[in-house]
Design an enzyme around this catalytic site. Structure first.
Site, short mmCIF file in Angstrom:
data_model
loop_
_atom_site.label_atom_id
_atom_site.label_comp_id
_atom_site.label_asym_id
_atom_site.label_seq_id
_atom_site.Cartn_x
_atom_site.Cartn_y
_atom_site.Cartn_z
N HIS A 1 -24.58 -11.31 36.02
CA HIS A 1 -23.22 -11.84 36.18
C HIS A 1 -23.79 -13.26 35.34
O HIS A 1 -23.84 -14.30 36.17
CB HIS A 1 -23.12 -12.14 37.62
N ARG B 1 -5.34 -17.44 37.40
CA ARG B 1 -5.96 -17.11 35.92
C ARG B 1 -5.18 -17.07 34.60
O ARG B 1 -4.08 -16.71 34.68
CB ARG B 1 -6.45 -15.34 36.31
N ASP C 1 -19.00 -14.51 31.39
CA ASP C 1 -19.17 -13.74 32.78
C ASP C 1 -20.20 -12.74 32.96
O ASP C 1 -20.70 -12.55 33.95
CB ASP C 1 -17.80 -13.17 33.32
N ARG D 1 -10.23 -11.14 44.78
CA ARG D 1 -10.94 -10.15 44.81
C ARG D 1 -11.16 -9.88 46.39
O ARG D 1 -11.21 -10.80 47.07
CB ARG D 1 -12.43 -9.98 44.26
N LYS E 1 -15.88 -6.30 37.10
CA LYS E 1 -16.74 -6.41 38.30
C LYS E 1 -17.03 -5.05 38.77
O LYS E 1 -18.50 -4.71 39.03
CB LYS E 1 -16.26 -6.91 39.34
N CYS F 1 -18.97 -22.98 39.93
CA CYS F 1 -20.14 -23.92 39.37
C CYS F 1 -20.17 -23.96 37.87
O CYS F 1 -21.06 -24.51 37.39
CB CYS F 1 -21.66 -23.20 39.94
N TYR G 1 -4.57 -6.70 41.38
CA TYR G 1 -5.21 -8.16 41.00
C TYR G 1 -6.67 -8.30 40.33
O TYR G 1 -7.43 -7.44 41.10
CB TYR G 1 -5.04 -9.18 42.04
N SER H 1 -19.79 -18.52 41.83
CA SER H 1 -18.30 -18.96 41.46
C SER H 1 -18.23 -20.61 41.82
O SER H 1 -18.83 -20.97 42.46
CB SER H 1 -17.41 -18.45 42.26
C1 OXD Z 1 -15.71 -13.92 39.61
C2 OXD Z 1 -15.03 -13.78 38.44
O1 OXD Z 1 -15.04 -13.79 40.78
O2 OXD Z 1 -15.46 -13.93 37.19
O3 OXD Z 1 -16.93 -14.08 39.54
O4 OXD Z 1 -13.61 -13.53 38.38
MN MN Z 2 -17.59 -13.85 37.49
#
Ligand code: OXD
Ligand code: MN
Length: 608
Positions: A250, A389, A297, A79, A230, A274, A221, A272
């Protein structure tokens, strides 16, 4: 309108949708237009085309049936937060945590970029729903894209296709999401496996929250291109949720079932890296306890008819980080991607399977790395990109919850905030009130480690784990959280907790084993919700009383347990100063109730 391109019959009579498609075709001038029906046949055909094109490699069907590997362009791997814009009417509405641009100027820039951007390509029209189609909370989006890779990923990640158009009908409203990889083809120009705009300054991920609409240019991507995730389900949804009185967060959603069969649904927001996906489908080490997964997520939550907060997972797949995922860290994620999955930027083994760092199986003697180059374990390079991913259907998760697509959602008993905090924050602390819980969420963050960044102990605040995803002023978002207490009886709101699996001792060693042993903390949390679970009150919240955590079968010393739940006043006074400095960045938008929470914390810390 007379069009020069070829198009299958529009399967809708929604006039607003047909008008928008006409406008997009005129602007982007694709060679072909394809309305996606979401069928299996269409998915298989597009995957075959991606293989023929060199974008996909089909994995060995005996090892990983109906699964594919894609390698992105080396410039298009994550991202792009610095190229992500929230174009509210004013900069103040977007707030200090978002990039802002004037909506009229940004539209003009984007129109220039999108002009002719699909020349030589197919425009795919993807009708999708975030949330089960029959849920009152579901939102319909239409993504226009010139990437078949996006189409097949969206089919895994969302409810997509014909049924969505049927639901939309002639008059229904939708969120327009326009996406292009930004790589038009001249007549006769050969295509590349991963077309995109290689100049980072020409990538744009843009949200117009007032319309609402999304325009994304230059990247193919993940969150830049799969616009339901997102962009729609967090940034745009957070703005809509504020107006409509619900919450777009989130957060993972899980169900913890006790040996007696009592169920508690829990949401958790962690930044992220964690372990959100790991917690969402964890295998408890406590005998007889079970975790089932509703989502890993995103959670959309609203007050139900009975006054409780109900959560829905708006997605239908997992878009998980591959490196680090193993039988040990997450056996259920490993099982989820054994078939019907797409892998992006992992390594290809000689036997036609995938491999990544910390997969828990020995590295192959040789492989093709994520950039398509020959790789050996001693070559000094990583085989998979750190942000590689897997895209896997959620229904393939062995512990998917029977209610994961319940249109009404699941009633939430507890909300957890967490982060990677080597010091200061105890293993678990319960908030004294909803407002104190909002204070905990607003001050959440993660500390970097020397290994990761070369700067030990640097704390990055990431309120509610929403720093890159909150679509409006963060101070107003805090106020929205606080306002939930006015929408129902307080006793019906979830209890709020802060958790920290990452506390270290003076020698820098982890004090808590984490993973499946986190079920021990979840058990205490559920006991607190049910009115049991012994706790001691400290200035920062209620922490487990000695012996209150179930550590049966766990090798942990009493001293370590005590340290895990200890509260160091000096460190906490520093923490309060740091929170005050962070709060100052929100200026007059910071709710008074949070200033009061901070002052109350200081008072409690100062008291004998
Ligand atoms: C993030 C994802 O970046 O879920 O939070 O990909
Ligand atoms: Mn996420």
């Amino acid at each position: 309108m007379l069009m020069e391109h070829t198009m299958n019959m529009p399967p809708t009579c929604n006039t607003a949708l047909l008008a928008w498609i006409d406008e997009a075709v005129t602007l982007c001038t694709p060679d072909r237009v394809h309305w996606c029906d979401g069928s299996d046949a269409e998915y298989q055909r597009l995957c075959d085309e991606l293989v023929a094109h060199g974008t996909f490699t089909r994995l060995d069907p005996a090892r990983r049936p109906n699964s594919f590997l894609a390698r992105s362009h080396a410039s298009d791997v994550a991202r792009v937060e610095d190229r992500t814009f929230m174009c509210a009417q004013s900069r103040a509405e977007a707030g200090p945590t978002n990039n802002w641009a004037d909506p009229r100027e940004m539209k003009a820039t984007l129109r220039g970029l999108f002009k002719g951007c699909m020349r030589g390509r197919t425009m795919y029209i993807i009708p999708f729903s975030m949330g089960p189609l029959d849920s009152p909370i579901a939102k319909i989006g239409i993504e226009i894209t010139d990437s078949a890779y996006v189409v097949v990923n969206m089919r895994i990640m969302t409810c997509m296709g014909r049924a969505v158009l049927d639901k939309l009908g002639a008059q229904g409203t939708f969120i327009p999401c326009l996406h292009s990889v930004g790589a038009p083809l001249q007549p006769g120009q050969p295509d590349v496996p991963w077309p995109c705009e290689p100049d980072p300054q020409k990538k744009y991920i843009v949200h117009f929250p007032d319309e609402p609409s999304i325009w994304s240019y230059g990247s193919g991507y993940g969150g830049n291109a799969l616009l339901g995730k997102k962009c729609l389900a967090l940034r745009i949804a957070s703005v809509v949720a504020r107006k409509e009185g619900w919450m777009a967060e989130h957060m993972l959603i899980l169900c913890l079932t006790s040996p007696q069969g009592t169920k508690h649904y829990i949401c958790a927001a962690f930044p992220s890296a964690c372990g959100k996906t790991n917690l969402a489908m964890m295998q408890p080490t406590l005998p007889g306890w079970k975790v089932t997964c509703i989502g890993d997520d995103i959670a959309w939550m609203r007050i139900g008819a009975d006054g409780r907060l109900y959560a829905v997972n708006p997605e239908t797949g997992f878009f998980g980080v591959a490196p680090g995922t193993s039988q040990q860290s997450n056996p259920h994620a490993m099982a989820s991607c054994t078939r019907n999955s797409i892998f992006t930027n992992v390594a290809l083994t000689p036997d036609g399977d995938v491999w990544w760092e910390d997969m828990g199986v020995p590295a192959p003697a040789s492989a093709i790395d994520w950039e398509g180059k020959p790789w050996t374990p001693d070559c000094g390079r990583k085989a998979a990109h750190p942000n590689a991913r897997f895209t896997a259907p959620a229904k393939q998760c062995p512990v998917i919850d029977p209610d994961w697509q319940n249109p009404a959602g699941v009633p939430i008993s507890a909300i957890l905030f967490g982060g990677r905090r080597p010091g200061t924050i105890p293993l678990v602390a319960e908030a004294f009130s909803w407002e104190h819980g909002v204070f905990m969420g607003s001050s959440a963050g993660s500390e970097t480690t020397a290994a990761a960044l070369g700067q030990a102990g640097i704390l990055r605040r990431d309120p509610f784990a929403m720093l890159p995803f909150c679509g409006y002023h963060m101070g107003d978002y805090f106020a929205h959280w606080l306002s939930m207490a006015q929408r129902t009886e307080r006793a019906k709101l979830p209890r709020v907790f802060f958790v920290n699996w990452f506390r270290k001792n003076a020698e820098g060693k982890w004090l808590w084993p984490g993973y499946g042993d986190n079920s021990r903390v979840l058990k205490w949390i559920c006991e607190r919700v049910d009115g049991g679970g012994k706790a001691v009150t400290t200035p920062i919240g209620n922490v487990p009383a000695p012996n209150a955590l179930d550590v049966t079968g766990l090798q942990i010393s009493a001293a370590a347990l005590q340290e895990l739940c200890s509260v160091d006043r000096e460190r906490w006074l520093k923490e309060a100063d740091d929170i005050a400095a962070y709060y100052a960045t929100f200026d007059t938008h910071l709710p008074a109730a949070l200033r009061t929470q901070l002052e109350d914390l200081r008072t409690r810390l100062a008291a004998k």
